[in-house]
Design a protein around this motif. Structure first.
Motif, PDB file in Angstrom:
ATOM      1  N   SER A 135       0.832  -1.204   0.000  1.00 26.48           N
ATOM      2  CA  SER A 135       0.000   0.000   0.000  1.00 26.48           C
ATOM      3  C   SER A 135       0.863   1.249   0.000  1.00 26.48           C
ATOM      4  CB  SER A 135      -0.913   0.014   1.223  1.00 26.48           C
ATOM      5  OG  SER A 135      -1.808  -1.065   1.195  1.00 26.48           O
ATOM      6  N   GLU A 136       1.920   1.250   0.816  1.00 25.24           N
ATOM      7  CA  GLU A 136       2.808   2.416   0.878  1.00 25.24           C
ATOM      8  C   GLU A 136       3.564   2.612  -0.425  1.00 25.24           C
ATOM      9  OE1 GLU A 136       5.355   2.353   4.295  1.00 25.24           O
ATOM     10  OE2 GLU A 136       3.661   2.015   5.639  1.00 25.24           O
ATOM     11  N   ILE A 137       4.067   1.528  -0.991  1.00 31.32           N
ATOM     12  CA  ILE A 137       4.835   1.615  -2.233  1.00 31.32           C
ATOM     13  C   ILE A 137       3.979   2.147  -3.370  1.00 31.32           C
ATOM     14  CG2 ILE A 137       6.002   0.250  -4.021  1.00 31.32           C
ATOM     15  CD1 ILE A 137       7.012  -1.556  -1.697  1.00 31.32           C
ATOM     16  N   GLY A 138       2.759   1.631  -3.449  1.00 25.35           N
ATOM     17  CA  GLY A 138       1.879   2.021  -4.547  1.00 25.35           C
ATOM     18  C   GLY A 138       0.989   3.200  -4.254  1.00 25.35           C
ATOM     19  N   SER A 139       1.103   3.763  -3.041  1.00 26.95           N
ATOM     20  CA  SER A 139       0.252   4.883  -2.621  1.00 26.95           C
ATOM     21  C   SER A 139      -1.230   4.565  -2.812  1.00 26.95           C
ATOM     22  CB  SER A 139       0.621   6.161  -3.374  1.00 26.95           C
ATOM     23  OG  SER A 139       1.941   6.534  -3.070  1.00 26.95           O
ATOM     24  N   VAL A 140      -1.601   3.335  -2.452  1.00 23.82           N
ATOM     25  CA  VAL A 140      -2.997   2.903  -2.530  1.00 23.82           C
ATOM     26  C   VAL A 140      -3.371   2.243  -1.205  1.00 23.82           C
ATOM     27  CG1 VAL A 140      -2.981   2.560  -5.024  1.00 23.82           C
ATOM     28  CG2 VAL A 140      -2.375   0.674  -3.528  1.00 23.82           C
ATOM     29  N   THR A 141      -4.649   2.046  -1.008  1.00 20.00           N
ATOM     30  CA  THR A 141      -5.137   1.371   0.188  1.00 20.00           C
ATOM     31  C   THR A 141      -5.921   0.142  -0.221  1.00 20.00           C
ATOM     32  OG1 THR A 141      -5.285   3.462   1.373  1.00 20.00           O
ATOM     33  CG2 THR A 141      -6.553   1.626   2.253  1.00 20.00           C
TER      34      THR A 141
END
Length: 100
Positions: free
Chosen positions: A75-81
């Protein structure tokens, strides 16, 4: 620690200061979650945990994942949740995963 104490601590860890998913930057929280889960696993009376025979009598239904370090990191790497992450455990041993 007793099972009840561990479960109470787990509940606090999961919902304070924020509810899941737990972010990987919360290193103390995620480390203690791992420790509590390991202690609970050691107390598990189920003969074959993780097998259909082990979970079918107790866990059939839809479960929400509260802590998944690999998902938090992605999630952090892809800036998604990814939330909610759900598992549907069925009596016949089928496991269906739902990630949104």
């Amino acid at each position: 620690s007793t099972r009840e104490q561990l479960l109470a601590e787990l509940q606090k860890l999961l919902f304070l200061p924020t509810p899941p998913p737990v972010k990987s930057a919360e290193t103390q929280r995620s480390q203690r979650l791992d420790e509590v889960l390991d202690e609970l696993k050691a107390l598990n009376p189920t003969a074959n945990p993780g097998s259909a025979e082990g979970f079918a009598p107790f866990a059939c239904g839809v479960w929400r994942v509260a802590f998944a370090p690999h998902i938090a990191k992605m999630s952090e790497i892809g800036s998604v949740t990814f939330d909610p992450i759900l598992y549907d455990l069925r009596a016949d041993g089928t496991i269906i995963s739902h990630v949104q």
